[in-house]
Design an enzyme around this catalytic site. Structure first.
Site, PDB file in Angstrom:
ATOM      1  N   ASP A  17     -23.548 -65.637  16.854  1.00 10.19           N
ATOM      2  CA  ASP A  17     -23.431 -64.883  15.465  1.00 10.19           C
ATOM      3  C   ASP A  17     -23.768 -65.824  14.337  1.00 10.19           C
ATOM      4  OD1 ASP A  17     -21.174 -66.704  16.120  1.00 10.19           O
ATOM      5  OD2 ASP A  17     -19.789 -65.792  15.110  1.00 10.19           O
TER       6      ASP A  17
ATOM      7  N   GLU B 254     -18.302 -66.479  17.771  1.00 13.60           N
ATOM      8  CA  GLU B 254     -17.779 -67.812  17.692  1.00 13.60           C
ATOM      9  C   GLU B 254     -17.076 -68.138  16.388  1.00 13.60           C
ATOM     10  OE1 GLU B 254     -16.927 -71.767  16.720  1.00 13.60           O
ATOM     11  OE2 GLU B 254     -18.467 -70.883  15.537  1.00 13.60           O
TER      12      GLU B 254
END
Length: 387
Positions: free
Chosen positions: A74, A131
């Protein structure tokens, strides 16, 4: 021997990902891109694990061990200011933490392992969403990650600006801290600024709480045990000539084990509620666990350090690196399964590249460390599961 074709391929993958950043649980294009490459490499891909998460497995020989390699996918919600041919095309989003590089690195390791087949056992390539929010690892676990794809150990990497490019550092035990968030809501009694005796001033009460919280670290914690309490927001509903009725204090704490987390929460609650009670105010205390501490297993660190030394040389490996108060969602995995997390240097001041801090709008992953990271992960599997 330098493989320019391989280096170019990883750079193309990384820069494509950089141009198309997606934030937590929105990594659909990223996930499809990863799945496409893994399929082209020759791996069977399992999609939609914990959202856009991906797992691919590869077995060589009859070895019983199963080792996981994890990368995060991400981006964050930040507008990129750096100018590159591959600058973010998604407004308000950028890969300011290098997860584009981590993803490309793991794809490179998968390619190397598929070509070399120089190990005996099973490797799982785990591509994790979300994350940055601390929610992706638990989402994959709740979706049956380790039941469907069991692993004996798990390893991860993160780039680190300020460290020499390609250097590798880690340590046994607590390496990155937990992050716990807190909100303290204080309800007093507002009034006119000229008549404070008719109010229960929540600003004064909140100020007492802020100062008292600092003594928890200095007087309740063992001085050799690291922990941090930070107040980051102080919000009131007052105006220039009116004492407010409400104050909200927000912040976070950092530590390396669950006992310290419990101590901080208990003492903070006692201090906040006690001071409010003494002053005749109401207190509502909230404390949430956002990131688990990342704790490295000694046996896994031994493997990681050996592999790192084989790739970058002993002088470029720090096996007893300082602890970092930042947090990493890998900690949830390390709570469930033995593992090791390492930093790979992104570049320092002497190199003039790769030293812009993480989460900075001018940050960029250093493409020169892509092949080093891929070789390290591939070597780790070879060292851990030799033929």
């Amino acid at each position: 021997m330098k493989n320019e074709k391989f280096e170019k391929q990883l750079t193309e993958w990384r820069q494509y990902l950089h141009m198309h950043p997606e934030s937590a649980f929105e990594e659909r294009n990223t996930s499809e891109f990863v799945a496409k490459i893994l399929t082209e490499i020759g791996l069977e891909v399992h999609r939609n694990i914990g959202g856009p998460g991906i797992v691919a497995s590869f077995k060589v020989g009859d070895g019983p061990d199963i080792i996981g390699l994890r990368a995060d996918m991400d981006a964050i919600n930040l507008t990129e200011e750096g100018i590159h041919p591959y600058t973010s095309k998604n407004p308000g989003k950028m890969h300011a933490c290098g997860h584009d590089g981590h993803t490309a690195t793991l794809l490179g390791a998968a390619k190397l392992l598929m070509e070399r087949k120089n190990f005996n056992g099973t490797v799982r390539f785990i591509f994790q969403p979300a994350e940055e929010t601390g929610k992706g690892a638990i989402a994959m676990i709740k979706d049956g990650l380790f039941e469907r794809f069991p692993v004996d150990e798990i390893y991860g990497i993160h780039n680190m600006p300020g460290k020499p490019a390609g250097s590798i550092s880690t340590r046994v035990g607590g390496f990155m801290a937990s992050e716990d968030n807190f909100v303290i809501r204080i309800k007093g009694q507002g009034g006119h600024a000229s008549m404070p005796h008719m109010s229960k001033d929540p600003i004064v009460i909140a100020s007492e709480i802020v100062l008292a919280l600092q003594t928890i670290i200095s007087r309740n914690m063992d001085p050799v045990v690291p922990a941090v309490i930070s107040i980051t927001e102080f919000i009131t509903d007052g105006i220039r000539n009116a004492i407010p009725s409400n104050v909200v204090i927000k912040g976070d704490t950092r530590s390396y084990n669950s006992e310290v987390q419990r101590l901080l929460e208990d003492r903070m609650r006692t201090v906040s509620e006690g001071l409010c009670k003494i002053n005749g105010a109401e207190c509502h205390f909230e404390y949430t666990h956002e990131f688990a501490p990342t704790v490295n297993s000694a046996n896994c660190v031994d493997i990681a350090v050996k592999a790192a030394r084989n790739v970058v040389g002993e002088n470029n490996v720090d096996a007893n690196a300082p602890q970092l108060m930042g947090s990493e969602d890998f900690g949830v995995f390390s709570q469930k399964i033995p593992g090791c997390f390492v930093f790979i240097g992104n570049g320092d001041d002497s190199e003039g590249v790769g030293n812009v801090p993480l989460h900075n709008s001018f940050y960029d992953f250093n493409d020169k460390i892509l092949t080093i990271g891929a070789e390290y992960l591939a070597e780790l599997i070879k060292v851990r599961m030799p033929k």
